[in-house]
Design an enzyme around this catalytic site. Sequence first.
Site, short mmCIF file in Angstrom:
data_model
loop_
_atom_site.label_atom_id
_atom_site.label_comp_id
_atom_site.label_asym_id
_atom_site.label_seq_id
_atom_site.Cartn_x
_atom_site.Cartn_y
_atom_site.Cartn_z
N LYS A 110 -5.09 2.97 -2.61
CA LYS A 110 -5.53 2.05 -1.54
C LYS A 110 -6.81 1.32 -1.94
O LYS A 110 -7.01 0.16 -1.59
CB LYS A 110 -5.73 2.81 -0.22
CG LYS A 110 -4.44 3.37 0.33
CD LYS A 110 -4.09 2.75 1.67
CE LYS A 110 -2.61 2.69 2.00
NZ LYS A 110 -1.89 3.88 2.20
N LYS A 192 7.86 3.83 -3.99
CA LYS A 192 8.37 4.34 -2.72
C LYS A 192 8.56 3.19 -1.72
O LYS A 192 7.87 2.17 -1.80
CB LYS A 192 7.44 5.42 -2.15
CG LYS A 192 6.14 4.91 -1.63
CD LYS A 192 5.41 5.96 -0.80
CE LYS A 192 4.18 5.33 -0.19
NZ LYS A 192 3.44 6.10 0.73
N LYS A 195 5.69 0.13 4.01
CA LYS A 195 5.50 -0.97 4.96
C LYS A 195 4.76 -2.12 4.28
O LYS A 195 4.94 -3.28 4.62
CB LYS A 195 4.64 -0.51 6.15
CG LYS A 195 5.20 0.64 6.91
CD LYS A 195 4.18 1.19 7.92
CE LYS A 195 4.36 2.68 8.11
NZ LYS A 195 3.47 3.31 9.05
P1 TYM Z 1 2.31 7.18 7.02
O1 TYM Z 1 2.16 6.40 8.27
O2 TYM Z 1 1.98 6.53 5.74
O3 TYM Z 1 3.75 7.77 6.86
C1 TYM Z 1 4.36 8.53 7.90
C2 TYM Z 1 5.29 9.58 7.33
O4 TYM Z 1 6.35 8.97 6.58
C3 TYM Z 1 6.44 9.56 5.30
N1 TYM Z 1 6.88 8.52 4.34
C4 TYM Z 1 7.98 8.63 3.57
N2 TYM Z 1 8.89 9.61 3.43
C5 TYM Z 1 9.92 9.40 2.56
N3 TYM Z 1 10.05 8.26 1.82
C6 TYM Z 1 9.14 7.25 1.94
N4 TYM Z 1 9.30 6.13 1.23
C7 TYM Z 1 8.04 7.41 2.83
N5 TYM Z 1 6.98 6.61 3.19
C8 TYM Z 1 6.29 7.31 4.12
C9 TYM Z 1 5.02 10.04 4.99
O5 TYM Z 1 5.02 11.06 4.02
C10 TYM Z 1 4.58 10.53 6.34
O6 TYM Z 1 5.04 11.85 6.57
N6 TYM Z 1 -1.58 10.20 6.59
C11 TYM Z 1 -0.31 10.10 7.26
C12 TYM Z 1 -0.46 10.15 8.77
C13 TYM Z 1 -1.17 11.36 9.25
C14 TYM Z 1 -0.74 12.70 9.15
C15 TYM Z 1 -1.78 13.48 9.72
C16 TYM Z 1 0.41 13.29 8.65
C17 TYM Z 1 -2.40 11.37 9.85
N7 TYM Z 1 -2.74 12.63 10.11
C18 TYM Z 1 -1.69 14.88 9.76
C19 TYM Z 1 0.50 14.70 8.70
C20 TYM Z 1 -0.54 15.45 9.25
C21 TYM Z 1 0.31 8.80 6.82
O7 TYM Z 1 -0.29 8.02 6.19
O8 TYM Z 1 1.51 8.57 7.20
#
Ligand code: TYM
Length: 324
Positions: A110, A192, A195
């Site tokens: 990032k 991967k 968004k």
């Molecule tokens: P975020 O918003 O980037 O993604 C949300 C969830 O989707 C999963 N994910 C994927 N899984 C499979 N293939 C993909 N291409 C893919 N892209 C995203 C991510 O692994 C995630 O589970 N930091 C976290 C949000 C968060 C969080 C937490 C998660 C904040 N606090 C505490 C767990 C526990 C995040 O960026 O998610």
Amino acid sequence: MKIFSAVRPTGGIHIGNYLGAINQWISLQENNDCYFAIADLHAITTPYDQNTLKDKIFELAVTYLSLGIDPQKCAFFIQSKVREHTELAWLIGTIVPVGELQRMTQFKDKATQHKEYVNAGLLNYPILMAADILLYKSGGVPVGKDQKQHVEFARNAAEKFNKQFGECFPIPEPLIEEKQANIMSLKDPSKKMSKSGDQKGCINIFEEDDSIRKKIMSAETDTGSEIKYDLENKKGISNLLSIYSAFSKIEIPLIEKKYEGKKYAEFKSDLADLLISKLSEFKEKRYSYYKNPDLVYNMLEKGAEKARIEAKKTIEEVKQKMGL
Ligand code: TYM
């Protein structure tokens, strides 16, 4: 078991988020004490528009509900509405080394992607995430593979805290559904699905039918014509097989058998039909929640109330153990 997970309200939910994370939440909420948040405080660590953030939060809440999150079975809430998340983040921040934060893959990615906006919040992102998880004394964290390192960071923080101040936190396990945990971009299957990546490679959970078909039919595949799962040599087709398997609940070897001797185009066309039919249920539900924002905000507030009860208990215990 206590479970915590969250998604950032940074844009629509794509099938990677759904398969990697939310799909697991739906089954976990049946027999566990689950906390599912909208991680708005994490969303503001990368460039965002303050005029549309509230809409994105609402959109994500509607999405959770449309996908099957049931506020009767879990606490479903907005992270910033439970202020103990930031309080615990500060406390945990005092026991973790900066070097560990600087080594996080997501921070490095990032920071390269948004060179002009490398703020301290972005560096501290894993601390807030550890606080999210530990605040509810969670034992399991259902996430996609890309978040594994952050959950490991939370494990280390919990171990360190327990050692320094006395037993307090269970050591949380990442709950990763191996086969669906890493859905790749349809345009570049070495990256991967994301968004912020190429939109042609990403299918939103509410995407229009025509667009789903177009994206699947033009998905990158490999040379050769065999429909076979082979992550080394056939990344594109392997990714499509994972998506097919996750939505149809048919094991990959059976799908390979079904398409033996058939062409990529036929397989892709069937996959497009499958996705269109599965995602149509979500679109219908979405419409009903959209018409009823008061109901959605009410559910979120009830979820926050429930979360606050647990959060307050943990904060009291942590402060007392830390001598505050
Ligand atoms: P975020 O918003 O980037 O993604 C949300 C969830 O989707 C999963 N994910 C994927 N899984 C499979 N293939 C993909 N291409 C893919 N892209 C995203 C991510 O692994 C995630 O589970 N930091 C976290 C949000 C968060 C969080 C937490 C998660 C904040 N606090 C505490 C767990 C526990 C995040 O960026 O998610």
